[in-house]
Design a protein around this motif. Sequence first.
Motif, PDB file in Angstrom:
ATOM      1  N   VAL A  94       0.707  -1.138  -0.049  1.00 15.92           N
ATOM      2  CA  VAL A  94       0.022  -0.089  -0.074  1.00 15.92           C
ATOM      3  C   VAL A  94       0.917   1.367   0.110  1.00 15.92           C
ATOM      4  N   HIS A  95       0.468   2.069  -0.728  1.00 21.32           N
ATOM      5  CA  HIS A  95       1.198   3.468  -0.982  1.00 21.32           C
ATOM      6  C   HIS A  95       0.236   4.374  -0.876  1.00 21.32           C
ATOM      7  N   SER A  96       0.608   5.778  -1.001  1.00 20.92           N
ATOM      8  CA  SER A  96      -0.330   6.609  -0.887  1.00 20.92           C
ATOM      9  C   SER A  96       0.029   7.673  -1.793  1.00 20.92           C
ATOM     10  N   PHE A  97      -0.530   8.201  -2.947  1.00 19.01           N
ATOM     11  CA  PHE A  97      -0.359   9.505  -3.642  1.00 19.01           C
ATOM     12  C   PHE A  97      -0.863  10.830  -3.061  1.00 19.01           C
ATOM     13  N   TYR A  98       0.265  11.477  -2.794  1.00 20.36           N
ATOM     14  CA  TYR A  98       0.093  12.607  -2.117  1.00 20.36           C
ATOM     15  C   TYR A  98       0.484  13.716  -2.840  1.00 20.36           C
ATOM     16  N   ILE A  99       0.004  14.942  -3.149  1.00 18.90           N
ATOM     17  CA  ILE A  99       0.322  16.031  -3.480  1.00 18.90           C
ATOM     18  C   ILE A  99      -0.156  17.230  -2.544  1.00 18.90           C
ATOM     19  N   ARG A 100       0.654  17.658  -1.719  1.00 22.26           N
ATOM     20  CA  ARG A 100       0.228  18.318  -0.624  1.00 22.26           C
ATOM     21  C   ARG A 100      -0.387  19.803  -1.100  1.00 22.26           C
ATOM     22  N   GLU A 101       0.527  20.316  -2.142  1.00 21.58           N
ATOM     23  CA  GLU A 101      -0.001  21.668  -2.606  1.00 21.58           C
ATOM     24  C   GLU A 101      -1.676  21.710  -3.126  1.00 21.58           C
ATOM     25  N   LEU A 102      -1.918  20.774  -3.620  1.00 19.81           N
ATOM     26  CA  LEU A 102      -2.968  20.397  -4.309  1.00 19.81           C
ATOM     27  C   LEU A 102      -4.252  19.829  -3.315  1.00 19.81           C
ATOM     28  N   ILE A 104      -4.410  16.824  -2.243  1.00 14.11           N
ATOM     29  CA  ILE A 104      -4.881  15.531  -2.709  1.00 14.11           C
ATOM     30  C   ILE A 104      -3.902  14.404  -2.123  1.00 14.11           C
ATOM     31  N   LYS A 105      -4.846  13.397  -1.783  1.00 11.89           N
ATOM     32  CA  LYS A 105      -4.204  12.440  -1.168  1.00 11.89           C
ATOM     33  C   LYS A 105      -5.151  11.086  -1.524  1.00 11.89           C
ATOM     34  N   TYR A 106      -4.680  10.104  -2.434  1.00  9.55           N
ATOM     35  CA  TYR A 106      -5.405   8.898  -2.672  1.00  9.55           C
ATOM     36  C   TYR A 106      -4.479   7.730  -2.354  1.00  9.55           C
ATOM     37  N   ASP A 107      -5.068   6.755  -1.792  1.00 15.85           N
ATOM     38  CA  ASP A 107      -4.399   5.442  -1.250  1.00 15.85           C
ATOM     39  C   ASP A 107      -4.139   4.714  -2.562  1.00 15.85           C
ATOM     40  N   ALA A 108      -2.892   4.046  -2.844  1.00 11.66           N
ATOM     41  CA  ALA A 108      -2.800   3.241  -3.854  1.00 11.66           C
ATOM     42  C   ALA A 108      -2.637   1.680  -3.325  1.00 11.66           C
ATOM     43  N   PRO A 110      -2.846  -2.317  -4.018  1.00 13.02           N
ATOM     44  CA  PRO A 110      -2.498  -3.598  -4.776  1.00 13.02           C
ATOM     45  C   PRO A 110      -3.849  -4.327  -5.020  1.00 13.02           C
ATOM     46  N   GLY A 111      -4.181  -4.539  -6.432  1.00 10.83           N
ATOM     47  CA  GLY A 111      -5.509  -5.220  -6.712  1.00 10.83           C
ATOM     48  C   GLY A 111      -6.804  -4.323  -6.996  1.00 10.83           C
ATOM     49  N   PHE A 112      -6.665  -3.107  -6.462  1.00  9.29           N
ATOM     50  CA  PHE A 112      -7.530  -2.081  -6.648  1.00  9.29           C
ATOM     51  C   PHE A 112      -7.213  -0.938  -7.454  1.00  9.29           C
ATOM     52  N   TRP A 113      -8.145  -0.419  -8.206  1.00  9.43           N
ATOM     53  CA  TRP A 113      -7.913   0.873  -9.103  1.00  9.43           C
ATOM     54  C   TRP A 113      -8.878   1.901  -8.397  1.00  9.43           C
ATOM     55  N   TYR A 114      -8.223   3.284  -8.005  1.00 11.63           N
ATOM     56  CA  TYR A 114      -9.158   4.298  -7.588  1.00 11.63           C
ATOM     57  C   TYR A 114      -8.834   5.501  -8.742  1.00 11.63           C
ATOM     58  N   THR A 115      -9.897   5.978  -8.715  1.00  8.27           N
ATOM     59  CA  THR A 115     -10.172   7.188  -9.814  1.00  8.27           C
ATOM     60  C   THR A 115      -9.937   8.294  -9.059  1.00  8.27           C
ATOM     61  N   MET A 116      -9.192   9.231  -9.812  1.00  7.55           N
ATOM     62  CA  MET A 116      -9.108  10.619  -9.161  1.00  7.55           C
ATOM     63  C   MET A 116      -8.978  11.601 -10.374  1.00  7.55           C
ATOM     64  N   TRP A 117      -9.736  12.877 -10.471  1.00  9.84           N
ATOM     65  CA  TRP A 117      -9.743  13.875 -11.229  1.00  9.84           C
ATOM     66  C   TRP A 117      -8.727  14.766 -11.029  1.00  9.84           C
ATOM     67  N   LEU A 118      -8.048  15.135 -11.850  1.00 11.22           N
ATOM     68  CA  LEU A 118      -6.947  16.111 -11.916  1.00 11.22           C
ATOM     69  C   LEU A 118      -7.051  17.302 -13.119  1.00 11.22           C
TER      70      LEU A 118
END
Length: 149
Positions: A94-102, A104-108, A110-118
């Motif tokens: 498990v990772h977490s995709f994190y852009i502090r300035e925006l 945004i934080k979405y978990d990454a 394994p085995g799951f796809w999360y959708t994020m609009w940017l």
Amino acid sequence: MERGKVLEYLTIFGAAAILGFLAYITAVGLYAVDNYGKTAGKAAFGTGGYEVIKVYGRQFSWVFEYPNGTKTFNELVIERGKLYKLEITSLDVVHSFYIRELGIKYDAVPGFWYTMWLQVDKPGVYNILCAEYCGAKHYLMLAKLIVVG
Ligand SMILES: [Cu+2]
């Protein structure tokens, strides 16, 4: 009304007004963070007015895959004002995709796809971090979001 009562009411209603104001700005802020990009995403869904980029977290880097199959490592380049649909997963832990300035934080996961609009309107370079401890070299999971245009 006697002076003591006036002060008492002022204290009570003053405090209530301040708490009410704080609750209001908190609610507005949370709503904005929660709905980041969703309005644009909903409007564009099905119209094809966006580009899909796949995001893979892995020990210990971020991999980005563009629609033409090109892959980049630790560098995501997008155009200013354009809408992107990021599909996020992990190749290992498990990772977490994190852009502090925006905000945004979405978990990454394994085995799951999360959708994020940017959609980013301000050109520049933003830090992409991993916000979930994922192993000894977790601190190396630094990537750049480069917004051009
Ligand atoms: Cu990580």
